[in-house]
Scaffold this active site. Sequence first.
Site, PDB file in Angstrom:
ATOM      1  CG  HIS A   1      -2.105   0.922   1.001  1.00  0.00           C
ATOM      2  ND1 HIS A   1      -1.814   2.346   1.278  1.00  0.00           N
ATOM      3  CD2 HIS A   1      -3.414   0.645   0.624  1.00  0.00           C
ATOM      4  CE1 HIS A   1      -3.207   2.811   0.840  1.00  0.00           C
ATOM      5  NE2 HIS A   1      -3.937   1.904   0.672  1.00  0.00           N
ATOM      6  N   PRO A   2       0.525   2.123  -0.951  1.00  0.00           N
ATOM      7  CG  PRO A   2      -0.408   3.642  -2.596  1.00  0.00           C
ATOM      8  CD  PRO A   2      -0.431   2.171  -1.907  1.00  0.00           C
ATOM      9  CB  CYS A   3      -1.249   4.989   2.662  1.00  0.00           C
ATOM     10  SG  CYS A   3      -1.566   6.443   4.077  1.00  0.00           S
ATOM     11  N   GLY A   4       1.486   6.578   3.024  1.00  0.00           N
ATOM     12  CA  GLY A   4       2.649   7.144   3.727  1.00  0.00           C
ATOM     13  C   GLY A   4       4.139   7.199   2.571  1.00  0.00           C
ATOM     14  CB  THR A   5       4.888   6.109  -0.846  1.00  0.00           C
ATOM     15  OG1 THR A   5       4.534   4.853  -0.723  1.00  0.00           O
ATOM     16  CG2 THR A   5       6.303   6.221  -1.860  1.00  0.00           C
TER      17      THR A   5
END
Length: 249
Positions: free
Chosen positions: A196-200
């Site tokens: 999951h790309p959340c916070g990338t």
Amino acid sequence: MVVCLYIAKTSSQVGKIMSCFSSSWDGTLSPNDFSVAARVFTERWERNNSSSPSWFWVNSPKGPPFLASSQHVDGYLSLENMCVLVSAEDNNEEVSCTVEEEAGFSEIEGAADSATLVQSNHHEAHYYDFHIVYSASYRVPVLYFRAYCSDGRPLLLNEIEKDLPACSSKVLLETKWTFITQEEHPFLNRPWYKLHPCGTREWMKLLCLGDEVAAKNGLAIELYLVSWFSVVGQVVGLKTPLEMVKKSV
């Protein structure tokens, strides 16, 4: 997120080549920047990691139908047929497999017949395909992957856990279906797992602006994917050679 645990291992090298971003940079990429970074990433991987399968660009001119033209990236990066030998003692060994069928949008049926792999009776082969796809909503790269046995049977998440590095497996057990999710691949319209790309954008900004050493203009964008994958790849057991993040290679 587990990637934060890997940042300290790479920040000193990556920060020096990415410091040409200003402090106002938000950690994201434009579609054009992604395409540029993808080209540099594949070239450096080929040059410095020749023992592993190559990353290659898969063209998809139409793109996901819900994207506006300004958000469209005409393809994605693919690395296919990475093989993990799983022993009875749970000592996993990542090796390269030679697969005769053409990569890309090919189906996995018959993988056992088309793969060349030397196995002992004490090992089982797990195959992994990895795709790096640009997310228009997050404006960052996203790692998609699928895993399957030599007979083509897809691996379940609890089987994938056993192939992951110990640190990633621990976090996955604690945050199941948030750290790794299964969603429809934006180009293939089939279920794939993804990190999951959340916070990338936040940890990329932290990583890339962590050093004040000056770098040449434009170098930071070109090496965005190299730096990103030096962290994300470790989550799934793919290591980035140190030479890839050096300025002069």
